[in-house]
Design a protein around this motif. Structure first.
Motif, PDB file in Angstrom:
ATOM      1  N   GLN A  68      66.183  -6.602 -27.369  1.00  0.00           N
ATOM      2  CA  GLN A  68      67.019  -5.791 -26.483  1.00  0.00           C
ATOM      3  C   GLN A  68      68.382  -5.531 -27.102  1.00  0.00           C
ATOM      4  OE1 GLN A  68      66.880  -8.204 -22.922  1.00  0.00           O
ATOM      5  NE2 GLN A  68      65.169  -7.047 -22.040  1.00  0.00           N
ATOM      6  N   ARG A  69      68.949  -6.558 -27.772  1.00  0.00           N
ATOM      7  CA  ARG A  69      70.246  -6.374 -28.449  1.00  0.00           C
ATOM      8  C   ARG A  69      70.124  -5.360 -29.580  1.00  0.00           C
ATOM      9  NH1 ARG A  69      70.761 -12.086 -27.854  1.00  0.00           N
ATOM     10  NH2 ARG A  69      69.963 -12.370 -29.965  1.00  0.00           N
ATOM     11  N   ILE A  70      69.042  -5.482 -30.348  1.00  0.00           N
ATOM     12  CA  ILE A  70      68.834  -4.554 -31.468  1.00  0.00           C
ATOM     13  C   ILE A  70      68.707  -3.129 -30.952  1.00  0.00           C
ATOM     14  CG2 ILE A  70      67.209  -3.884 -33.281  1.00  0.00           C
ATOM     15  CD1 ILE A  70      66.555  -6.862 -33.630  1.00  0.00           C
ATOM     16  N   HIS A  71      67.957  -2.949 -29.874  1.00  0.00           N
ATOM     17  CA  HIS A  71      67.765  -1.627 -29.286  1.00  0.00           C
ATOM     18  C   HIS A  71      69.090  -1.057 -28.776  1.00  0.00           C
ATOM     19  CE1 HIS A  71      66.657   1.340 -26.178  1.00  0.00           C
ATOM     20  NE2 HIS A  71      65.599   1.556 -26.939  1.00  0.00           N
ATOM     21  N   LYS A  72      69.879  -1.910 -28.126  1.00  0.00           N
ATOM     22  CA  LYS A  72      71.160  -1.463 -27.596  1.00  0.00           C
ATOM     23  C   LYS A  72      72.103  -1.052 -28.718  1.00  0.00           C
ATOM     24  CE  LYS A  72      75.048  -2.962 -24.732  1.00  0.00           C
ATOM     25  NZ  LYS A  72      75.624  -4.080 -23.935  1.00  0.00           N
ATOM     26  N   ASP A  73      72.175  -1.878 -29.784  1.00  0.00           N
ATOM     27  CA  ASP A  73      73.052  -1.568 -30.915  1.00  0.00           C
ATOM     28  C   ASP A  73      72.650  -0.271 -31.598  1.00  0.00           C
ATOM     29  OD1 ASP A  73      74.404  -3.895 -30.422  1.00  0.00           O
ATOM     30  OD2 ASP A  73      73.411  -5.054 -31.996  1.00  0.00           O
TER      31      ASP A  73
ATOM     32  N   LYS B 107      65.246 -11.027 -25.798  1.00  0.00           N
ATOM     33  CA  LYS B 107      66.681 -10.747 -25.762  1.00  0.00           C
ATOM     34  C   LYS B 107      67.164 -10.201 -27.100  1.00  0.00           C
ATOM     35  CE  LYS B 107      67.997 -14.149 -22.243  1.00  0.00           C
ATOM     36  NZ  LYS B 107      68.804 -15.368 -21.942  1.00  0.00           N
ATOM     37  N   ARG B 108      66.614 -10.764 -28.195  1.00  0.00           N
ATOM     38  CA  ARG B 108      66.984 -10.292 -29.528  1.00  0.00           C
ATOM     39  C   ARG B 108      66.636  -8.812 -29.697  1.00  0.00           C
ATOM     40  NH1 ARG B 108      63.043 -12.053 -33.912  1.00  0.00           N
ATOM     41  NH2 ARG B 108      63.560 -14.157 -33.178  1.00  0.00           N
TER      42      ARG B 108
ATOM     43  N   GLU C 220      68.145 -18.941 -31.223  1.00  0.00           N
ATOM     44  CA  GLU C 220      67.119 -18.594 -32.196  1.00  0.00           C
ATOM     45  C   GLU C 220      66.666 -19.821 -32.984  1.00  0.00           C
ATOM     46  OE1 GLU C 220      65.681 -15.791 -32.427  1.00  0.00           O
ATOM     47  OE2 GLU C 220      67.062 -14.173 -31.865  1.00  0.00           O
TER      48      GLU C 220
ATOM     49  N   GLU D  73      73.066   2.792 -28.367  1.00  0.00           N
ATOM     50  CA  GLU D  73      74.182   2.917 -27.425  1.00  0.00           C
ATOM     51  C   GLU D  73      75.129   4.056 -27.791  1.00  0.00           C
ATOM     52  OE1 GLU D  73      77.138  -0.466 -29.388  1.00  0.00           O
ATOM     53  OE2 GLU D  73      76.518  -0.605 -27.295  1.00  0.00           O
TER      54      GLU D  73
ATOM     55  N   ARG E 223      72.653 -18.745 -30.507  1.00  0.00           N
ATOM     56  CA  ARG E 223      72.031 -17.738 -29.656  1.00  0.00           C
ATOM     57  C   ARG E 223      70.657 -18.189 -29.138  1.00  0.00           C
ATOM     58  NH1 ARG E 223      72.817 -11.534 -31.860  1.00  0.00           N
ATOM     59  NH2 ARG E 223      74.804 -11.156 -30.813  1.00  0.00           N
TER      60      ARG E 223
ATOM     61  N   HIS F  68      73.303 -17.742 -35.253  1.00  0.00           N
ATOM     62  CA  HIS F  68      71.983 -17.443 -34.700  1.00  0.00           C
ATOM     63  C   HIS F  68      71.393 -18.633 -33.945  1.00  0.00           C
ATOM     64  CE1 HIS F  68      71.435 -13.399 -36.272  1.00  0.00           C
ATOM     65  NE2 HIS F  68      72.013 -13.807 -37.392  1.00  0.00           N
TER      66      HIS F  68
END
Length: 257
Positions: free
Chosen positions: A245-250, A242-243, A211, A253, A209, A206
């Motif tokens: 957005q990653r959570i939303h994508k995971d 960005k964090r 964080e 998707e 990344r 993390h």
């Protein structure tokens, strides 16, 4: 910008120079799934009967894992603050925690404001110690600072004021494990080591990344943060975006395959 809280009497007080709500916590980064806990929280045959969470006075098994990591992290930072060593992360990264110093400009500013009267500048050579996290020597990422709670900070200043240097002798995880084995004597030793290695690798993941991470318990807080000054919050807001957005994508998707 400074971040403030409100006490029980309704009065505001300064928590930090930056917004700590942008940081991840141990609850965010460490495993909470039942399978991980079942696989790694293995009791010794000599341990008393009862649930692991009850033996260590925790709400649940993930809280036991967080307590295990916090206990060892505090022990490592105490040794570093006492001038005894630096710490090398497990694995091939060679990331480390060691004693560094505050930037000269920050020191001069604090002296002007009368905030460093507890530091013997003559003994410390006009420097102020501060614990630092460094990524792998192969990476060009800037180092992070490690904010520690009051007792560890007092220990660090007391050593600095003796005029003795802080040791950079590298210590790896195995050096600290006996302390952990004693504190969590009902859990199998190989299980404790697996948990600690996993947690340090997760923390490093993390931090890479971009964080920042904070660890909170009754003693206070430990924070791994980026010393960015006035632009800190604006930079970290982009990291948080960005964090999310990653959570939303995971999460979604699967519906777009």
């Amino acid at each position: 910008m400074p971040f403030y809280g409100v006490d029980d009497k309704g009065k505001s007080f300064k928590i930090s120079e930056y917004d700590t709500t942008l940081m991840l916590t141990s609850k965010d980064i460490f495993p909470t799934d039942r399978e991980f806990c079942k696989r790694n929280l293995i009791k010794k045959t000599t341990a008393p009967a009862g649930r692991m969470r009850d033996l260590y006075r925790c709400k649940d098994n993930p809280a036991v894992i967080r307590k295990i990591f916090n206990t060892l992290l505090q022990a490592i930072l105490w040794e570093i603050s006492a001038g005894k060593c630096s710490f090398i992360f497990p694995g091939a990264s060679k990331a480390s925690i060691s004693m560094g110093t505050l930037n000269d400009s920050i020191v001069k500013s604090k002296i002007k404001k009368g905030k460093l009267g507890y530091v013997d500048m003559l003994q410390t050579g006009n420097t102020v110690p501060y614990i630092t996290f460094k990524f792998s020597p192969r990476e060009k990422k800037k180092e992070l600072k490690v904010y520690v709670y009051k007792d560890i900070y007092k220990n660090m200043i007391a050593h600095a004021n003796t005029g003795e240097k802080f040791s950079i002798r590298p210590r790896e995880i195995d050096y600290f494990l006996p302390y952990l084995y004693d504190k969590f004597s009902y859990i199998q030793e190989n299980s404790l080591k697996n948990i600690i290695v996993h947690c340090f690798n997760t923390l490093l993941f993390h931090l890479k990344r971009g964080e920042e991470v904070r660890f909170i318990d009754k003693k206070g807080e430990i924070r791994f943060f980026r010393p960015l000054g006035r632009i800190h919050d604006s930079v970290m807001q982009k990291v948080v975006k960005k964090r999310l957005q990653r959570i939303h994508k995971d999460k979604y998707e699967q519906f777009y395959i």
